[in-house]
Each structure stands twice: as C-alpha cells, then as structure tokens.
Design a protein around this motif. Structure first.
Motif, PDB file in Angstrom:
ATOM      1  N   ILE A  73       0.841  -1.202   0.000  1.00 46.55           N
ATOM      2  CA  ILE A  73       0.000   0.000   0.000  1.00 46.55           C
ATOM      3  C   ILE A  73       0.875   1.251   0.000  1.00 46.55           C
ATOM      4  N   VAL A  74       1.934   1.220   0.807  1.00 49.79           N
ATOM      5  CA  VAL A  74       2.862   2.362   0.842  1.00 49.79           C
ATOM      6  C   VAL A  74       3.527   2.541  -0.512  1.00 49.79           C
ATOM      7  N   MET A  75       3.929   1.415  -1.127  1.00 48.55           N
ATOM      8  CA  MET A  75       4.554   1.492  -2.444  1.00 48.55           C
ATOM      9  C   MET A  75       3.590   2.063  -3.469  1.00 48.55           C
ATOM     10  N   GLY A  76       2.311   1.733  -3.328  1.00 48.72           N
ATOM     11  CA  GLY A  76       1.313   2.302  -4.229  1.00 48.72           C
ATOM     12  C   GLY A  76       1.279   3.809  -4.164  1.00 48.72           C
ATOM     13  N   SER A  77       1.387   4.363  -2.962  1.00 43.78           N
ATOM     14  CA  SER A  77       1.386   5.826  -2.828  1.00 43.78           C
ATOM     15  C   SER A  77       2.656   6.426  -3.419  1.00 43.78           C
ATOM     16  N   ILE A  78       3.791   5.719  -3.266  1.00 42.74           N
ATOM     17  CA  ILE A  78       5.048   6.205  -3.855  1.00 42.74           C
ATOM     18  C   ILE A  78       4.934   6.254  -5.374  1.00 42.74           C
ATOM     19  N   VAL A  79       4.362   5.214  -5.954  1.00 49.03           N
ATOM     20  CA  VAL A  79       4.198   5.167  -7.409  1.00 49.03           C
ATOM     21  C   VAL A  79       3.255   6.260  -7.879  1.00 49.03           C
ATOM     22  N   ASP A  80       2.126   6.423  -7.199  1.00 46.87           N
ATOM     23  CA  ASP A  80       1.180   7.474  -7.578  1.00 46.87           C
ATOM     24  C   ASP A  80       1.806   8.860  -7.495  1.00 46.87           C
ATOM     25  N   ASN A  81       2.741   9.030  -6.567  1.00 50.37           N
ATOM     26  CA  ASN A  81       3.386  10.335  -6.381  1.00 50.37           C
ATOM     27  C   ASN A  81       4.585  10.541  -7.296  1.00 50.37           C
ATOM     28  N   THR A  82       4.971   9.511  -8.038  1.00 46.68           N
ATOM     29  CA  THR A  82       6.147   9.612  -8.910  1.00 46.68           C
ATOM     30  C   THR A  82       5.841  10.480 -10.125  1.00 46.68           C
ATOM     31  N   ARG A  83       6.731  11.394 -10.434  1.00 52.84           N
ATOM     32  CA  ARG A  83       6.628  12.226 -11.641  1.00 52.84           C
ATOM     33  C   ARG A  83       7.952  12.107 -12.374  1.00 52.84           C
TER      34      ARG A  83
END
Length: 471
Positions: A73-83
């Motif tokens: 779940i934490v990794m999901g937020s990191i991916v969503d925040n990646t630009r």
C-alpha cells in the motif's frame, strides 16, 4: 525542436499495449511460482532442513509476507506520487525487476550456514526479496488500468496477460523436477534452473518497458499524503470487500497447489506423475483464459463467477473422493483450474473497476494505491497458504519421513484435509462475500465513468502517451 511523431490510432495503440504488457507476465509468474510454490520444497527436499528450521522458516515467511503486503500500500502511494519523463510506473518496474532477480538467485543458493545462521540469513533475504518484488509488482499491475477505461478492453488485456502468466507458471510446474533431476538434483541444479527463470523474467520486463505506450486517461492528480493514504484504502468499500473475497480465494488456491509435490510423492506414491498432472492443470488454466472472452459475450460477470465457483466445488469434491487414479484426479484438476482461471480474470477486472469507483467516490484517482491491493492479496494468500503447508508437513510427519512408507495414514489424511477441504471452505466463503457486497456491475460502472467525464476528471486521449505529456 524535433517534430513529435503522429499519434497512433486508438486500435493500434491498444493492440500494441495489450501484447507488450502481457508478454511481461511470462517470466514474472515463472519467478513468482518458483518462490511461492517451491521455496519450501527447496528447503525441505533439497537442503533437507531440520524440522526446527522448517518450522521457523514457515513463520518467517508468513511474517515477511504480511509485512511486505502492508508495504504494498505504501509502495502504491510512492508510485502514484512519482513524476518522471517515463511516467509513474516504468522507473519502478525496471528497478524492481533487476533487484528481485538478484534476490531470487540468492534464495535458491546453499549458503552453507548452520541452522541458526541460516535462519537469520534466510529471514533477511526473504524480506528483501519481498520488498524488491513489490517495487516491480505494484507499478506493473497498476499499469493495466492506466491503459484503457473500457471494461471489455481491460478484460481482453487481463485475459491475455493471464494466458502468458499461466504459461510461465506451469512451465515451472512441469519443468522443475525433470530439469533439476537432469542437472543433478542438488542445490547447483536448482540454482541453474533459477538463473534461467530469472533471465526470462528480465527479458520479458524489457518487452513491457520498451513496448507499452501509456495513454493519458485522466487529469493529473495531487500527490497522496500518508494521511490521505488511509482514506484511499478504507474509504473505498468496494475495494475492501473485493480484497477480502480475493484473500480467501487465493489462500485456498495456493494451499492446494503448494501441496502438489507432497501429494504425489507421499499419497499417490509416484512423484514423477506430478509433472504430468502439472501439464494437465496448465492446459486447463490456459483453456479457461482462452474461452473466458467467449463466455463473457453471453453472460454477466456475476453469472460467470457463480458458474466458476460451482465448477471449482465439483472439482474439489471429485478430487477428495477419487481413487488414486490419474484419470479421475486429472478430471478433478481440469474442473478446479478451468474454474480458477475464470475467477482470476474476474477478480482482476473487479479491482480495476474499483479505481474508477474510488475516483468517483473520493475525488482522486489513486490507481497504484488501489491496485496495490492485488499484490497485497496475493502475498497474504501465499503467506497463509505456505504457512498451512509448512505446519502440516511437520505435524503430519511428512518432513521427517525418510520414505513415503514412513508417513502414517493419519498423516496422509491430515494432508488431504488441508489440501482439499480447507481450501474449498475458503473459496466458497470468498464467493459468498462477493455476492453479498460487490455492486459495481456494468450499468453502475458506465454511470461512474460518465459522471467523472462530466466533472472534467477524465481526459481520455488514447493516441497520446502519458510520457509525451510529461515531456
């Protein structure tokens, strides 16, 4: 300034993305099958580890997978925040593929340590494998719903991806015993087999990284905070019910498949038949994925899930009461895995639809966080399934048995109940939860997408890739 290439037609882009994405699952599922199904076999049958080590290894695998599942779940937020110029997903897919490949090789290496040292090293290696796999797994599957908003197209991508994944999984199931035996059966043989599997995964991931062009489907979303992360997961009720149903299903499925080698060695008394049975199951699952689109044209998702569950129940009942005859066991396996293939595709598209549902309900499109529930589910199911197997092989006396004759009838019955009865209960429970709680049917999904478009939160531009927009 160089001219930007002309946009591809939506049909051409979809076809390219469908194949490039799906090919990448071949090697990934080979690696995942190797670790999730055969790491415990490597420990018990190749390293000949003691009961003490097997006991602790089982609990360590359970703890590491549960921790890693939360980290999904934490990794999901990191991916969503990646630009980045390569989009949200590709940088993490690449890094995770290389890192998890290295960790997989180390897991199937004889470190030559005493029990205490090996338990410590194993715990660290397994935890590291899980985290690096997460780096690849979350963005990889989050990429699927980013390729199209069309439910039927998502089903087509999902079905093709599962065909390649099934080829990968059952290539390992069918090949692992004859290939490692041909190479000498020892730790070196298993390491060489692992190296080949890892190489195939890396090549497949390159196909996905180079071949997929991600369309721009929605307006850019604000970055999700840790506080907002909880709301994304808990506030999406359809996601939570889907996750619970899938955990129950995957726990049952992994428990049954993980007992395969033990069943044929200690109950059927012919370990070599495991390879033939694996081939039957592979054909059954491939058949299920191939015919799913044909059935989907005529039946609703709910009807297909009901029919698939009924088929699975029939397979378990037949398997439990079947004599030790490959004809009856093979028919049971066909029923189990054709039904299972339908459920796997349905669960995949249920999760993808939860992305638009969460966007509609909560106001933000958090694709990677939402789709992080799929690897979360797989890992929890695999953790619980592996732990069931590790406990049963110790308590039943299978791990300490020198030959199949040393396992008592009570021990064999214990294995059979854990392999067939417990999974059946879990799978039926997951189906009942779905029927009671899941409500995103075709009409509701169409309404969700229409309302998001009216709000200006969807900007489907299939001819232009997300990376073009980043540039």
């Amino acid at each position: 300034m160089a001219a930007r290439p002309a946009p591809r037609s939506p049909e051409a882009l979809f076809a390219r993305n469908r194949w490039a994405f799906s090919v990448g699952t071949l090697g990934r599922d080979m690696v995942y099958a190797l670790v999730s199904l055969y790491l415990i076999v490597f420990i018990t049958e190749v390293l000949n580890a003691s009961d003490t080590f097997v006991w602790w290894a089982g609990w360590l695998i359970l703890g590491a997978r549960l921790f890693d599942a939360v980290m999904d779940i934490v990794m999901g937020s990191i991916v969503d925040n990646t630009r980045s110029r390569w989009g949200h997903y590709k940088p993490w897919i690449a890094a995770g593929a290389v890192a998890s490949a290295a960790c997989t090789l180390l897991l199937f290496t004889d470190l030559g340590l005493p029990d205490a040292g090996y338990i410590t090293a194993f715990a660290l290696l397994y935890l590291l494998w899980g985290l690096t796999w997460t780096m690849n797994d979350i963005p990889y599957w989050a990429l699927l719903p980013a390729l199209t908003l069309d439910q039927k197209q998502r089903e087509k991508i999902g079905a093709l991806a599962k065909i390649f994944a099934t080829i990968g999984l059952f290539s390992v199931v069918v090949a692992i015993l004859p290939v490692t035996q041909a190479l000498g059966s020892g730790t070196r043989a298993w390491f060489l087999f692992t190296a080949a599997v890892v190489a195939i995964m890396v090549v497949g991931q390159l196909v996905t990284l180079v071949g997929v062009r991600e369309p721009r489907l929605s307006v850019e979303q604000p970055k999700v905070t840790l506080r907002g992360l909880w709301r994304v997961v808990v506030g999406n009720d359809q996601l939570l019910w889907t996750a619970i149903a899938m955990v129950l299903f995957m726990t049952g499925y992994v428990t049954t498949t993980s007992f395969g080698i033990y069943f044929f060695k200690y109950a059927y008394r012919d370990e070599g038949m495991y390879t033939s049975f694996g081939a039957v199951l592979g054909v059954a699952q491939l058949t299920g994925f191939l015919i799913f689109p044909l059935f989907r044209r005529r039946f609703s998702r709910r009807t297909l899930y009901t029919g698939a569950t009924a088929t699975i129940v029939a397979g378990y009942v037949l398997f439990f009461f079947a004599p030790m005859n490959m004809i009856w066991i093979g028919i049971a396996g066909l029923l189990l895995f054709v039904g299972q293939s339908f459920v796997v595709v349905l669960m995949l598209v249920f999760l993808t639809d939860c992305i638009e549902y969460g966007h509609w309900k909560l106001g933000n499109r958090n694709a990677a966080v939402t789709f992080a529930l799929q690897p979360f589910i797989n890992k929890v199911g695999a953790a619980l399934g592996t732990q069931i197997v590790s406990v049963v092989v110790v308590v039943s006396g299978i791990n300490s048995a020198a030959t199949p004759d040393d396992v008592t009838p009570e021990g064999l019955l214990m294995m059979k109940l854990a392999m067939l009865v417990l999974p059946l209960i879990l799978i039926v429970a997951g189906y009942l939860i779905y029927r009671a709680k899941y409500r995103i049917d075709e009409a509701f999904y169409t309404r969700i997408v229409d309302e998001l478009a009216q709000r200006g939160q969807l900007t489907a531009d299939p001819g232009v890739s997300a990376t073009d927009h980043e540039k």
